[in-house]
Design a protein around this motif. Structure first.
Motif, PDB file in Angstrom:
ATOM      1  N   VAL A   1      48.247  98.546  44.459  1.00 37.70           N
ATOM      2  CA  VAL A   1      46.904  98.757  44.999  1.00 37.70           C
ATOM      3  C   VAL A   1      46.882  98.401  46.487  1.00 37.70           C
ATOM      4  O   VAL A   1      47.493  97.411  46.899  1.00 37.70           O
ATOM      5  CB  VAL A   1      45.871  97.902  44.228  1.00 37.70           C
ATOM      6  N   SER A   2      46.187  99.185  47.272  1.00 38.52           N
ATOM      7  CA  SER A   2      46.036  98.886  48.703  1.00 38.52           C
ATOM      8  C   SER A   2      45.041  97.757  48.894  1.00 38.52           C
ATOM      9  O   SER A   2      44.030  97.679  48.181  1.00 38.52           O
ATOM     10  CB  SER A   2      45.540 100.121  49.453  1.00 38.52           C
ATOM     11  N   ILE A   3      45.310  96.914  49.865  1.00 38.30           N
ATOM     12  CA  ILE A   3      44.387  95.814  50.154  1.00 38.30           C
ATOM     13  C   ILE A   3      43.016  96.354  50.559  1.00 38.30           C
ATOM     14  O   ILE A   3      41.991  95.702  50.349  1.00 38.30           O
ATOM     15  CB  ILE A   3      44.961  94.879  51.246  1.00 38.30           C
ATOM     16  N   LYS A   4      42.971  97.553  51.085  1.00 40.74           N
ATOM     17  CA  LYS A   4      41.694  98.152  51.491  1.00 40.74           C
ATOM     18  C   LYS A   4      40.808  98.483  50.291  1.00 40.74           C
ATOM     19  O   LYS A   4      39.604  98.685  50.449  1.00 40.74           O
ATOM     20  CB  LYS A   4      41.948  99.410  52.325  1.00 40.74           C
ATOM     21  N   ASP A   5      41.418  98.513  49.116  1.00 43.84           N
ATOM     22  CA  ASP A   5      40.658  98.830  47.902  1.00 43.84           C
ATOM     23  C   ASP A   5      40.154  97.570  47.180  1.00 43.84           C
ATOM     24  O   ASP A   5      39.444  97.684  46.176  1.00 43.84           O
ATOM     25  CB  ASP A   5      41.511  99.663  46.943  1.00 43.84           C
ATOM     26  N   VAL A   6      40.544  96.401  47.669  1.00 45.17           N
ATOM     27  CA  VAL A   6      40.108  95.151  47.039  1.00 45.17           C
ATOM     28  C   VAL A   6      38.651  94.879  47.410  1.00 45.17           C
ATOM     29  O   VAL A   6      38.316  94.766  48.585  1.00 45.17           O
ATOM     30  CB  VAL A   6      41.003  93.967  47.471  1.00 45.17           C
ATOM     31  N   LYS A   7      37.807  94.780  46.398  1.00 45.32           N
ATOM     32  CA  LYS A   7      36.368  94.577  46.636  1.00 45.32           C
ATOM     33  C   LYS A   7      35.978  93.100  46.640  1.00 45.32           C
ATOM     34  O   LYS A   7      35.093  92.692  47.385  1.00 45.32           O
ATOM     35  CB  LYS A   7      35.547  95.309  45.570  1.00 45.32           C
ATOM     36  N   LYS A   8      36.617  92.309  45.776  1.00 43.59           N
ATOM     37  CA  LYS A   8      36.294  90.884  45.689  1.00 43.59           C
ATOM     38  C   LYS A   8      37.547  90.063  45.434  1.00 43.59           C
ATOM     39  O   LYS A   8      38.458  90.501  44.725  1.00 43.59           O
ATOM     40  CB  LYS A   8      35.308  90.596  44.537  1.00 43.59           C
ATOM     41  N   ILE A   9      37.578  88.862  46.004  1.00 47.43           N
ATOM     42  CA  ILE A   9      38.600  87.871  45.671  1.00 47.43           C
ATOM     43  C   ILE A   9      37.868  86.664  45.100  1.00 47.43           C
ATOM     44  O   ILE A   9      37.137  85.964  45.818  1.00 47.43           O
ATOM     45  CB  ILE A   9      39.431  87.472  46.903  1.00 47.43           C
ATOM     46  N   LEU A  10      38.027  86.447  43.798  1.00 45.79           N
ATOM     47  CA  LEU A  10      37.380  85.320  43.129  1.00 45.79           C
ATOM     48  C   LEU A  10      38.396  84.188  43.074  1.00 45.79           C
ATOM     49  O   LEU A  10      39.234  84.116  42.182  1.00 45.79           O
ATOM     50  CB  LEU A  10      36.915  85.717  41.726  1.00 45.79           C
ATOM     51  N   ILE A  11      38.306  83.325  44.065  1.00 47.28           N
ATOM     52  CA  ILE A  11      39.282  82.252  44.223  1.00 47.28           C
ATOM     53  C   ILE A  11      38.701  80.943  43.697  1.00 47.28           C
ATOM     54  O   ILE A  11      37.478  80.721  43.767  1.00 47.28           O
ATOM     55  CB  ILE A  11      39.716  82.126  45.701  1.00 47.28           C
ATOM     56  N   HIS A  12      39.551  80.096  43.154  1.00 41.62           N
ATOM     57  CA  HIS A  12      39.134  78.780  42.664  1.00 41.62           C
ATOM     58  C   HIS A  12      38.309  78.064  43.723  1.00 41.62           C
ATOM     59  O   HIS A  12      38.724  77.942  44.878  1.00 41.62           O
ATOM     60  CB  HIS A  12      40.370  77.953  42.296  1.00 41.62           C
ATOM     61  N   GLN A  13      37.149  77.577  43.320  1.00 42.80           N
ATOM     62  CA  GLN A  13      36.225  76.933  44.254  1.00 42.80           C
ATOM     63  C   GLN A  13      36.648  75.484  44.495  1.00 42.80           C
ATOM     64  O   GLN A  13      36.088  74.537  43.948  1.00 42.80           O
ATOM     65  CB  GLN A  13      34.805  77.001  43.694  1.00 42.80           C
ATOM     66  N   ALA A  14      37.657  75.326  45.340  1.00 44.75           N
ATOM     67  CA  ALA A  14      38.259  74.013  45.586  1.00 44.75           C
ATOM     68  C   ALA A  14      37.648  73.319  46.791  1.00 44.75           C
ATOM     69  O   ALA A  14      37.381  72.117  46.775  1.00 44.75           O
ATOM     70  CB  ALA A  14      39.760  74.174  45.790  1.00 44.75           C
ATOM     71  N   ASN A  15      37.449  74.092  47.856  1.00 42.17           N
ATOM     72  CA  ASN A  15      37.025  73.548  49.145  1.00 42.17           C
ATOM     73  C   ASN A  15      36.694  74.777  50.006  1.00 42.17           C
ATOM     74  O   ASN A  15      37.549  75.640  50.191  1.00 42.17           O
ATOM     75  CB  ASN A  15      38.173  72.726  49.731  1.00 42.17           C
ATOM     76  N   GLU A  16      35.467  74.872  50.469  1.00 36.32           N
ATOM     77  CA  GLU A  16      35.037  76.087  51.163  1.00 36.32           C
ATOM     78  C   GLU A  16      35.915  76.433  52.358  1.00 36.32           C
ATOM     79  O   GLU A  16      36.342  77.575  52.524  1.00 36.32           O
ATOM     80  CB  GLU A  16      33.587  75.929  51.626  1.00 36.32           C
ATOM     81  N   LYS A  17      36.219  75.440  53.176  1.00 36.63           N
ATOM     82  CA  LYS A  17      37.034  75.684  54.373  1.00 36.63           C
ATOM     83  C   LYS A  17      38.448  76.121  53.987  1.00 36.63           C
ATOM     84  O   LYS A  17      39.025  77.013  54.599  1.00 36.63           O
ATOM     85  CB  LYS A  17      37.087  74.423  55.240  1.00 36.63           C
ATOM     86  N   MET A  18      39.018  75.479  52.960  1.00 37.10           N
ATOM     87  CA  MET A  18      40.370  75.816  52.528  1.00 37.10           C
ATOM     88  C   MET A  18      40.414  77.218  51.935  1.00 37.10           C
ATOM     89  O   MET A  18      41.303  78.018  52.257  1.00 37.10           O
ATOM     90  CB  MET A  18      40.877  74.797  51.500  1.00 37.10           C
ATOM     91  N   ASP A  19      39.460  77.538  51.074  1.00 35.40           N
ATOM     92  CA  ASP A  19      39.436  78.863  50.460  1.00 35.40           C
ATOM     93  C   ASP A  19      39.296  79.954  51.513  1.00 35.40           C
ATOM     94  O   ASP A  19      39.959  80.995  51.452  1.00 35.40           O
ATOM     95  CB  ASP A  19      38.285  78.957  49.455  1.00 35.40           C
ATOM     96  N   GLU A  20      38.418  79.716  52.469  1.00 33.13           N
ATOM     97  CA  GLU A  20      38.209  80.685  53.538  1.00 33.13           C
ATOM     98  C   GLU A  20      39.484  80.884  54.359  1.00 33.13           C
ATOM     99  O   GLU A  20      39.860  82.012  54.695  1.00 33.13           O
ATOM    100  CB  GLU A  20      37.068  80.223  54.440  1.00 33.13           C
ATOM    101  N   ALA A  21      40.173  79.782  54.640  1.00 31.22           N
ATOM    102  CA  ALA A  21      41.414  79.853  55.416  1.00 31.22           C
ATOM    103  C   ALA A  21      42.502  80.608  54.651  1.00 31.22           C
ATOM    104  O   ALA A  21      43.264  81.390  55.229  1.00 31.22           O
ATOM    105  CB  ALA A  21      41.897  78.448  55.767  1.00 31.22           C
ATOM    106  N   ILE A  22      42.559  80.399  53.324  1.00 33.28           N
ATOM    107  CA  ILE A  22      43.547  81.089  52.489  1.00 33.28           C
ATOM    108  C   ILE A  22      43.319  82.599  52.529  1.00 33.28           C
ATOM    109  O   ILE A  22      44.247  83.384  52.756  1.00 33.28           O
ATOM    110  CB  ILE A  22      43.474  80.585  51.026  1.00 33.28           C
ATOM    111  N   VAL A  23      42.081  83.007  52.303  1.00 29.58           N
ATOM    112  CA  VAL A  23      41.781  84.442  52.231  1.00 29.58           C
ATOM    113  C   VAL A  23      41.927  85.107  53.604  1.00 29.58           C
ATOM    114  O   VAL A  23      42.431  86.232  53.704  1.00 29.58           O
ATOM    115  CB  VAL A  23      40.375  84.669  51.633  1.00 29.58           C
ATOM    116  N   LYS A  24      41.541  84.394  54.652  1.00 35.27           N
ATOM    117  CA  LYS A  24      41.738  84.935  56.005  1.00 35.27           C
ATOM    118  C   LYS A  24      43.214  85.158  56.291  1.00 35.27           C
ATOM    119  O   LYS A  24      43.609  86.175  56.864  1.00 35.27           O
ATOM    120  CB  LYS A  24      41.131  83.987  57.046  1.00 35.27           C
TER     121      LYS A  24
END
Length: 352
Positions: free
Chosen positions: A258-281
């Motif tokens: 699958v192309s990353i452009k087709d990814v609509k949502k990433i449901l990541i473990h809610q561990a730490n807002e700043k950390m999760d954001e940094a991971i996905v970025k």
């Protein structure tokens, strides 16, 4: 034919513990020394890092197995299935049933057996077992259910992520403000539809990382009992996650085709807002892209970190229209992802 999630359910505890409720706590450093800040400053810094404003705790009379049962009931009702047709009940948790104001964790019988009992399932061929895999436990349970069904060993599974971390926190530790309680459940089965689970990825790092999250004694030097609490090396976890999770997500996505452009949502473990954001970025940066707006829904600001329950409760809330400005439509590509004690990382590419 595809292996899909056909029903979801969650239990969000009713007791709201706000940040201000920690103003009267005596927070201490890990070595027992005083922290040279007021609690108001400590709490404000905590909110800036984690994004957490409040979290949920269960009522004193409830247990982990109870809330797992509540979530399971809702998932079964949502899937419109006969509970007797379930082949496996897989329950991800980390601390079993811990009664209010007690020191001992109770895991005999298993939480899965207790849930099956509470559901009043008579079929002895419905097998229940527990899965200890840190915060990625629910996702790993989904991966195992997928394996059972793919191998022809099951047709329908109930996978639950449930935790009551409020029962294992040290009130003298600042990190205690992160943790919360909750439960999420899904029914997984083979269907005639397309999509479903496309691929998955799992890894365990233990050479240097095994004890980044552990059970340790209170920070208060004058308390002599041997009760232990959930503890972590936050900075080490942050650096580990930022280095390894984006790569795991990239590998998983590439395996799916699958192309990353087709990814609509990433449901990541809610561990730490700043950390999760940094991971996905960083995940998007690996593909030469910026993180799209709205791709990473968050519940940690109001629900805290309920470990294995964060991803399934997040998923259920979006599907039920309970998360503002978030929706998942038929055919959408989503990624489930988590990192936690072990240290474990996993991910699933899923077409809704």
């Amino acid at each position: 034919m595809a292996i899909r999630i056909t029903g979801t359910g969650s239990y969000i505890p009713s007791i709201i513990e706000k940040n201000e409720d920690f103003y009267n706590h005596e927070f201490l450093n890990a070595d027992g020394s005083s922290i040279n800040s007021t609690n108001e400053v400590i709490v404000e810094k905590f909110k800036a890092i984690t994004g957490i404003q409040e979290r949920r705790y269960i009522k004193d009379e409830l247990l982990n197995s109870d809330i797992a049962f509540f979530a399971a009931q809702k998932a079964i009702e949502d899937a419109k299935i006969d509970k007797e047709s379930i082949d496996y009940i897989i329950v991800a948790h980390n601390y079993g049933d811990v009664k209010h104001n007690t020191e001992q964790s109770d895991t005999v019988p298993s939480i899965a057996s207790r849930v099956k009992h509470l559901l009043k399932i008579e079929n002895p061929k419905c097998v229940g077992y527990d899965l200890l895999f840190g915060c990625p436990g629910w996702i790993e349970g989904v991966i195992q259910a997928n394996a059972f069904i793919t191998a022809g060993l099951a047709k329908r599974c109930l996978v639950i992520g449930t935790e009551t971390l409020s029962r294992v926190i040290d009130k003298h530790d600042r990190d205690s403000m992160i943790y919360s309680d909750g439960a999420g459940a899904v029914i997984i089965e083979e269907t005639d539809e397309e999509g479903g689970i496309l691929t998955h990825e799992t890894a365990t790092f233990t050479l240097d990382e095994a004890h980044f999250i552990y059970f340790g004694e209170t920070n208060h030097p004058e308390i002599t009992d041997k009760r232990r609490y959930i503890k972590m090396y936050g900075r080490k976890i942050y650096e580990f996650a930022l280095t390894n999770v984006p790569l795991a997500l990239k590998t998983c996505l590439e395996k799916s085709g699958v192309s990353i452009k087709d990814v609509k949502k990433i449901l990541i473990h809610q561990a730490n807002e700043k950390m999760d954001e940094a991971i996905v970025k960083r995940f998007y940066k690996l593909h030469g892209m910026k993180m799209p707006d709205g791709v990473m829904p968050m519940t940690i600001n109001t629900l805290g970190n309920s470990s294995v329950a964060t991803v399934p409760t997040l998923y259920d809330m979006i599907l039920k229209g309970e998360l503002e400005n978030q929706q998942i439509n038929k055919g959408d590509i989503i990624i489930f992802a988590s990192v936690g004690a072990g240290m474990n990382i996993n991910a699933i590419v899923y077409q809704h």
